[in-house]
Design an enzyme around this catalytic site. Structure first.
Site, mmCIF file in Angstrom:
data_model
loop_
_atom_site.group_PDB
_atom_site.id
_atom_site.type_symbol
_atom_site.label_atom_id
_atom_site.label_comp_id
_atom_site.label_asym_id
_atom_site.label_seq_id
_atom_site.Cartn_x
_atom_site.Cartn_y
_atom_site.Cartn_z
ATOM 1 N N ARG A 1 22.189 51.947 3.714
ATOM 2 C CA ARG A 1 22.610 52.691 4.900
ATOM 3 C C ARG A 1 23.010 54.127 4.558
ATOM 4 O O ARG A 1 22.762 55.055 5.339
ATOM 5 C CB ARG A 1 23.764 51.967 5.590
ATOM 6 C CG ARG A 1 23.337 50.681 6.293
ATOM 7 C CD ARG A 1 24.523 49.866 6.742
ATOM 8 N NE ARG A 1 25.407 50.633 7.630
ATOM 9 C CZ ARG A 1 26.631 50.228 7.976
ATOM 10 N NH1 ARG A 1 27.120 49.076 7.512
ATOM 11 N NH2 ARG A 1 27.368 50.966 8.781
ATOM 12 N N ASP B 1 26.098 42.844 6.643
ATOM 13 C CA ASP B 1 27.259 43.235 7.442
ATOM 14 C C ASP B 1 27.062 42.908 8.913
ATOM 15 O O ASP B 1 25.952 42.566 9.351
ATOM 16 C CB ASP B 1 27.509 44.743 7.305
ATOM 17 C CG ASP B 1 28.123 45.111 5.958
ATOM 18 O OD1 ASP B 1 28.678 44.215 5.301
ATOM 19 O OD2 ASP B 1 28.032 46.293 5.577
ATOM 20 N N ARG C 1 24.823 39.257 1.228
ATOM 21 C CA ARG C 1 25.611 39.234 2.455
ATOM 22 C C ARG C 1 25.254 40.450 3.304
ATOM 23 O O ARG C 1 25.297 41.582 2.817
ATOM 24 C CB ARG C 1 27.101 39.258 2.126
ATOM 25 C CG ARG C 1 27.560 38.110 1.233
ATOM 26 C CD ARG C 1 28.954 38.377 0.696
ATOM 27 N NE ARG C 1 29.387 37.318 -0.214
ATOM 28 C CZ ARG C 1 30.488 37.378 -0.933
ATOM 29 N NH1 ARG C 1 31.267 38.451 -0.872
ATOM 30 N NH2 ARG C 1 30.820 36.381 -1.736
#
Length: 273
Positions: A205, A52, A50
């Site tokens: 990230r 974001d 998934r």
């Protein structure tokens, strides 16, 4: 019942992430809507991972079950004619019944892109993080290598990560630098590629944000070792903005396609002859 695999790319700028959410525009929602328009079925689409809100994909992989008899070569054009311009199906294939886009994945690669220039690139502003000051690129490259291997990545994972264990293996990590036209030190485009067997929530990230702090001189390359050992999110750098991140590729060792799947013998062992 057929199991269809698909390779897709998308610009995640306009979406609330991959996963379907009530009242939100999502990648999964758009794909399932296109399948319904095409087959009248309410298919549940499974993705390799998934992404974001604002995160992109070059090589996302999905699969879904269908009773449709549409020839496999027709799925790409039929789906693309029913999808918005920022989502494209690049390939479709017949997958073994056992294939699961997420659980069958062996390796995933993400890319994080940084533009270290005085002004942002108006044409690529949605796919890279703009850093107006120069960065120590060699220090960032050295720091990145400390993430390679099997580690507990708690320090570079969001506390919201729902995983039972934070141990993951990074197989490969590399930094690619595209100098600007004047070859100014610390300037140009920086692409961070990370390949692993799985990733925690916001892991790439946070790695990117930590590398940026190395590039700014707030951390040294060797600081990564105690940062990982601390197993504490507060020890690492910030979470870099989502739009610089792209799910680059997913690898399955041939288990995703009917014509490449390795047969399984009765005793449950793979035929390696």
């Amino acid at each position: 019942m057929r199991n269809i695999g698909m390779l897709l790319s998308y610009d995640g700028t306009a979406y609330s992430g991959y996963q379907t959410q009530p009242g939100r525009d999502t990648i999964q929602g758009r794909i399932e809507e296109a399948i319904h328009m095409l087959t009248k079925e309410h298919a549940a689409v499974t993705a390799s991972g998934r992404t974001d809100a604002g995160v992109h994909a070059l090589g996302q992989v999905v699969n879904f079950a269908t009773e449709s008899s549409i020839p496999i070569e027709r799925w790409c054009p039929a789906m693309n004619s029913r999808l918005p311009d920022d989502i494209v199906i690049r390939d479709a294939w017949e997958a073994p019944e056992s294939f699961h886009a997420r659980f069958s994945a062996k390796r995933k690669t993400y890319r994080y892109s940084i533009l270290a220039e005085r002004t942002r690139d108006v044409f690529r502003r949605n796919v890279e993080f703009h850093h107006p000051a120069p960065l120590d690129i060699e220090a960032m490259r050295q720091a990145l290598q400390h993430f390679v291997g099997e580690h507990d990545f708690t320090s570079v994972a969001s506390p919201k990560s729902p995983k039972l264990t934070n141990v993951r293996t990074i197989y490969e990590a590399r930094l690619e630098h595209e100098p600007n036209a004047n070859h100014e030190p610390g300037r140009g485009r920086i692409h961070v590629f990370v390949t692993g067997n799985g990733f925690l929530y916001n892991m790439v990230r946070i790695i990117a944000g930590t590398l940026i702090w190395v590039g700014e001189g707030k951390f040294s390359p060797d600081d990564i070792v105690p940062i990982l050992a601390a197993k504490n999110r507060e020890s690492a750098g910030p979470t870099a903005v989502p739009h610089g991140l792209t799910l680059w590729s997913v690898e399955y060792d041939g288990e995703d396609r009917m014509d490449q799947a390795v047969p399984v013998l009765a005793e449950g062992k793979k035929d390696l002859a």
